[in-house]
Design an enzyme around this catalytic site. Structure first.
Site, mmCIF file in Angstrom:
data_model
loop_
_atom_site.group_PDB
_atom_site.id
_atom_site.type_symbol
_atom_site.label_atom_id
_atom_site.label_comp_id
_atom_site.label_asym_id
_atom_site.label_seq_id
_atom_site.Cartn_x
_atom_site.Cartn_y
_atom_site.Cartn_z
ATOM 1 N N ARG A 41 21.638 32.288 46.850
ATOM 2 C CA ARG A 41 21.725 30.857 46.543
ATOM 3 C C ARG A 41 20.683 30.047 47.312
ATOM 4 N NH1 ARG A 41 28.345 30.212 46.376
ATOM 5 N NH2 ARG A 41 28.589 30.905 44.215
ATOM 6 N N LYS A 198 43.506 39.053 33.599
ATOM 7 C CA LYS A 198 44.611 38.323 32.985
ATOM 8 C C LYS A 198 44.184 37.426 31.831
ATOM 9 C CE LYS A 198 47.499 38.163 37.176
ATOM 10 N NZ LYS A 198 48.238 37.266 38.090
ATOM 11 N N GLY A 358 31.261 36.438 38.769
ATOM 12 C CA GLY A 358 30.946 37.332 39.875
ATOM 13 C C GLY A 358 30.934 38.810 39.519
ATOM 14 N N GLY A 381 33.232 29.106 38.253
ATOM 15 C CA GLY A 381 34.158 28.205 37.574
ATOM 16 C C GLY A 381 33.467 27.297 36.578
#
Length: 407
Positions: A41, A198, A358, A381
């Site tokens: 980053r 999930k 990720g 996100g």
């Protein structure tokens, strides 16, 4: 999507001698001794910083790091390791300033790093007074942190409301361009691969994509839930039985789209074979089985070779590919074949491909296909919210400012 690009301002000579405030994403992992363990980053942020310095601007950079408590400084929350690494990469001193909200002394040609912005009381709740103080520090605000683009905080949204000029840095602009190309104006067929443990964490994404894509491929624990919804036995595999109706609704939506288009391939493909084990372990014996032959004590840890080959053929025929998540437990060699086949199919496809998340990035690195993916998203996100069809706060405010709208 209309927004002002920092690169255009630089090219037009509008940045020289201006005070430039860059919101970067320098939230890097640190070890127990406070040493940076991975600096991607930081290196990704260099282009914007160098661009600003090259024009003769007075440059301020800030970022969050970790999850500090507002107003309570602790050494572990400091950007000091980041300042040191920036200095090494840029070959120049990078002073780190604390208590900077009420004023920063920085001259044209200089660069300063402003201490962890999440230490400022009011940051996370986008306090207007704090945002106005930040905006007063600069002539040009540059948002270059896609990983925070889904958060409306003082240093990401509020400052963009009140700064004289608000624009997108090269990292954020590249994300906005890639996402628009992949989702707003895609070359068809548009194939989305959504995998993970999930259904519940990605249900809204799946529902949204089912209205847009030509092929929706699910994997991992999500695929197990869809298999269960299709009437297959999944043994003791990870699944969410309470969401069978939701999975069925997504399958029905894709089927209906296919019928409307007269294309039976527009559907959620259910695995026809799987790789199973009796225990979740790297050294557990792997068995390839037809999807109809899964035993009650089996764990499904990967898609089978037949399914992988079928999905690879669909992927190679795509015009645009969006990828989020490995389709099996690719960390275990015995259960990585499906993810490996999918990854190489994406790499070999002539489609425009965008990948994020990720685990997805870890798979891309493992199989060495970084240069064959057209765009690798830096946001977790934020990337998922874009797939869901949400307009990110950063995109919304930068578009409004580009249109000349007042705060």
């Amino acid at each position: 999507m209309n927004f002002i690009r920092f690169s255009d301002l630089c090219a037009q000579g509008l940045v020289k001698d201006q005070r430039v405030f860059i919101r970067a994403d320098l939230n890097v992992p640190l070890d127990a001794d406070g040493h940076i363990t991975e600096d991607t980053r930081i290196r990704a942020s260099l282009a914007c910083i160098r661009m600003a310095l090259a024009t003769g601007a007075a440059v301020m950079v800030t970022s969050h790091l970790g999850r500090p408590t507002e107003g309570e400084f602790k050494p572990a929350d400091s950007l000091a390791p980041v300042a040191q690494r920036l200095a090494e990469l840029l070959g120049r001193a990078v002073p780190l300033l604390s208590n900077w909200v009420d004023g920063v002394d920085v001259q044209p040609g200089q660069l300063v790093l402003l201490e962890n912005c999440r230490l400022n009381p009011g940051e996370k709740k986008n306090n207007e007074q704090l945002a106005r103080k930040m905006a007063a520090l600069c002539d040009i605000f540059v948002h270059d942190a896609f990983g925070t683009a889904h958060r409306a905080e003082a240093s990401t949204y509020g400052i963009a409301q009140f700064a004289k000029v608000a624009c997108a840095g090269p990292l954020l602009a590249a994300e906005m361009d890639a996402i628009t190309k992949a989702l707003a104006n895609p070359k068809r067929p548009l194939v989305a691969i959504v995998a993970g443990a999930k259904v519940s964490t990605k249900l809204s994404i799946l529902k949204s994509l089912a209205t847009k894509v030509d092929q929706l491929i699910v994997g991992g624990g999500i695929a197990n839930t869809f298999m269960l919804a299709a009437g297959l036995n999944i043994g003791k595999s990870l699944a969410e039985p309470t969401l069978l109706a939701d999975a069925k609704a997504v399958m029905d939506a894709m089927k209906a789209r296919g019928e409307a288009l007269g294309d039976a391939s527009v559907a959620v493909p259910i695995p026809t074979d799987v790789v199973t084990a009796k225990a979740f372990s790297a050294d557990a014996p792997a068995t390839v089985k037809a999807a109809t032959e899964v035993a009650d004590d089996d764990l499904i840890l990967d898609i089978g070779p037949e399914t992988a080959a079928r999905l690879a053929a669909q992927i190679k025929a795509a015009g645009t590919i969006v990828w989020n998540g490995p389709v099996g437990v690719f960390e275990f060699p015995a259960f990585e074949h499906g993810t490996q086949v999918i990854a190489h199919a994406i790499a070999e496809s002539g489609a425009f491909s965008i990948a994020g998340g990720g685990d997805t990035l870890a798979a891309i690195a493992k199989y060495g296909i970084e240069k064959q993916i057209d765009y690798i998203s830096t946001g977790g996100g934020a990337f998922l919210e874009v797939l869901e069809g949400k307009t990110l706060p950063a995109f919304e405010i930068l578009s409004r400012r580009a249109a000349g709208q007042e705060p």
